[in-house]
Design a protein around this motif. Structure first.
Motif, PDB file in Angstrom:
ATOM      1  N   ASN A  34      -9.158  -6.058   3.643  1.00  0.00           N
ATOM      2  CA  ASN A  34      -8.771  -5.050   2.755  1.00  0.00           C
ATOM      3  C   ASN A  34      -7.155  -4.810   2.977  1.00  0.00           C
ATOM      4  OD1 ASN A  34      -8.819  -4.150   5.460  1.00  0.00           O
ATOM      5  ND2 ASN A  34      -9.769  -1.927   4.727  1.00  0.00           N
ATOM      6  N   ARG A  35      -6.525  -5.887   3.167  1.00  0.00           N
ATOM      7  CA  ARG A  35      -5.167  -5.803   3.452  1.00  0.00           C
ATOM      8  C   ARG A  35      -4.262  -5.599   2.074  1.00  0.00           C
ATOM      9  NH1 ARG A  35      -0.658  -9.401   3.981  1.00  0.00           N
ATOM     10  NH2 ARG A  35      -1.731 -11.343   3.480  1.00  0.00           N
ATOM     11  N   PHE A  36      -3.473  -5.005   2.149  1.00  0.00           N
ATOM     12  CA  PHE A  36      -2.603  -4.601   0.843  1.00  0.00           C
ATOM     13  C   PHE A  36      -1.233  -5.158   1.139  1.00  0.00           C
ATOM     14  CE2 PHE A  36      -6.153  -2.259  -0.084  1.00  0.00           C
ATOM     15  CZ  PHE A  36      -6.236  -1.969  -1.525  1.00  0.00           C
ATOM     16  N   ASP A  38       2.838  -5.592   1.414  1.00  0.00           N
ATOM     17  CA  ASP A  38       3.929  -4.870   1.117  1.00  0.00           C
ATOM     18  C   ASP A  38       4.414  -4.982  -0.185  1.00  0.00           C
ATOM     19  OD1 ASP A  38       3.510  -3.660   3.666  1.00  0.00           O
ATOM     20  OD2 ASP A  38       5.284  -4.724   4.521  1.00  0.00           O
ATOM     21  N   GLY A  41       2.180  -3.026  -2.529  1.00  0.00           N
ATOM     22  CA  GLY A  41       1.994  -1.610  -2.201  1.00  0.00           C
ATOM     23  C   GLY A  41       0.532  -1.090  -2.254  1.00  0.00           C
ATOM     24  N   ASP A  42       0.061  -0.063  -2.445  1.00  0.00           N
ATOM     25  CA  ASP A  42      -1.305   0.585  -2.271  1.00  0.00           C
ATOM     26  C   ASP A  42      -2.072   0.636  -3.348  1.00  0.00           C
ATOM     27  OD1 ASP A  42      -0.158   2.850  -3.096  1.00  0.00           O
ATOM     28  OD2 ASP A  42      -0.472   3.813  -1.262  1.00  0.00           O
ATOM     29  N   GLU A  47      -6.170   6.460   1.115  1.00  0.00           N
ATOM     30  CA  GLU A  47      -6.806   5.534   2.468  1.00  0.00           C
ATOM     31  C   GLU A  47      -8.142   5.427   2.250  1.00  0.00           C
ATOM     32  OE1 GLU A  47      -6.563   3.551   5.833  1.00  0.00           O
ATOM     33  OE2 GLU A  47      -5.090   3.928   4.393  1.00  0.00           O
ATOM     34  N   ARG A  50      -8.771   2.268   0.081  1.00  0.00           N
ATOM     35  CA  ARG A  50      -8.494   1.004   0.442  1.00  0.00           C
ATOM     36  C   ARG A  50      -9.433   0.842   1.747  1.00  0.00           C
ATOM     37  NH1 ARG A  50      -3.497   3.937   0.497  1.00  0.00           N
ATOM     38  NH2 ARG A  50      -3.349   3.786   2.674  1.00  0.00           N
ATOM     39  N   GLN A  51     -10.322   1.610   2.084  1.00  0.00           N
ATOM     40  CA  GLN A  51     -11.231   1.261   3.302  1.00  0.00           C
ATOM     41  C   GLN A  51     -12.629   0.979   2.733  1.00  0.00           C
ATOM     42  OE1 GLN A  51     -10.273   0.573   6.289  1.00  0.00           O
ATOM     43  NE2 GLN A  51      -8.081   1.260   5.925  1.00  0.00           N
ATOM     44  N   ALA A  55     -12.527  -2.198  -1.984  1.00  0.00           N
ATOM     45  CA  ALA A  55     -11.413  -3.216  -1.507  1.00  0.00           C
ATOM     46  C   ALA A  55     -11.711  -4.459  -1.004  1.00  0.00           C
ATOM     47  CB  ALA A  55     -10.464  -2.172  -0.765  1.00  0.00           C
ATOM     48  N   SER A  81      -6.850  -7.819  -0.275  1.00  0.00           N
ATOM     49  CA  SER A  81      -7.735  -7.183  -0.994  1.00  0.00           C
ATOM     50  C   SER A  81      -8.120  -7.656  -2.117  1.00  0.00           C
ATOM     51  CB  SER A  81      -7.430  -5.654  -0.842  1.00  0.00           C
ATOM     52  OG  SER A  81      -8.160  -4.953  -1.905  1.00  0.00           O
TER      53      SER A  81
END
Length: 270
Positions: A34-36, A38, A41-42, A47, A50-51, A55, A81
């Motif tokens: 679930n890595r975004f 940089d 961005g998100d 949050e 994203r968890q 994702a 993600s």
């Protein structure tokens, strides 16, 4: 000739474990992270979103790694993600960069222009695809047989509807490996194991099976595990063992057991 990975940045989008594995299986985990990054961005997500399962596929990487170790199998996993780019979808699919995932809206995926979509294809999908191509090419050139196994997890409740299935064995037009695994379902009498559930080809989830397996004439299967069975390391280890209970005799039935690299004892998950 084997496809080359493009550059160092690409390596950040894909993880290749045990590439020299001598087993017949090649394992993919398209939703391992679930890595975004940089640079994306998100995507405007909270949050908690994203968890969430939207994702990534919680627990899938651990099971994939356990199978890789137990079967001496190479593993290719995405490190980004699936909301940035879903590596189990082709670039033209709207669901490759979804603006909505179940009840979760993804603001950063709305109204993407062609250049923005292509940037994600280049950054996430092509490195994953190239890593799989290169691995399968190298094995073919070495005369090493391969079969494809993709590992996923799914939420027990989707759009407020509970799902009773616990393990899904998915296939597209080639059902050989799936059939061989389903023939072993009696070995897990405590589990509800079903064919093409909770998704099937009609849902557009078999891209990897077609892209890397069917087009090369390789036996292939997609395994879906309900993620409430993968809540901790002990669960992940148990489900790895249960997948091996289905896979090992299935590999034997397809004549791949002798080269499956199977190791004794409980697989160790990370």
């Amino acid at each position: 000739m084997a496809t080359e990975l493009r550059d160092t940045q690409d390596l950040q989008a894909v993880e290749l474990i045990n590439p020299q594995g001598q087993g017949a299986a090649v394992i993919l985990c398209e939703h391992a992270s679930n890595r975004f990054p940089d640079d994306f961005g998100d995507l405007g997500l909270a949050e908690a979103d994203r968890q969430s399962h939207a994702a990534w596929d919680p627990g899938a990487r651990a099971v994939a790694l356990g199978l890789s170790q137990a079967l001496d199998a190479p593993l290719v996993a995405s490190t980004v993600s699936r909301l940035v780019y879903d590596c189990n979808r082709p670039p033209h699919a709207a669901s490759a960069m979804p603006s909505q995932s179940e009840k979760i809206s993804v603001p950063g995926n709305r109204d993407l222009d062609d250049a923005s979509r292509q940037a994600r294809v280049d950054r996430v999908y092509l490195p994953f695809r190239d890593a799989v191509y290169r691995l399968l090419d190298a094995r073919a050139e070495a005369g090493q047989p391969s079969l494809l196994i993709t590992i996923h997890s799914f939420t027990p409740v989707y759009n407020d509807r509970p799902r009773a299935v616990e393990i899904g064995i998915l296939h597209d037009e080639d059902a050989g490996l799936a059939d061989a695994m389903l023939d072993q379902a009696h070995r897990l009498p405590h589990r509800r194991v079903e064919r093409n559930e909770p998704y099937g080809p009609q849902d557009g989830v078999t891209h990897s099976l077609k892209e890397y397996g069917i087009t090369r004439g390789l036996p292939n299967v997609m395994i879906e595990i309900r993620n409430d069975l993968l809540t901790n390391a002990a669960d992940e280890a148990q489900m790895t063992d249960e997948m091996l209970t289905l896979l090992r005799p299935a590999l034997d039935a397809l004549g791949a057991g002798g080269s499956s690299g199977a190791k004794t004892g409980r697989a160790q998950n990370a």
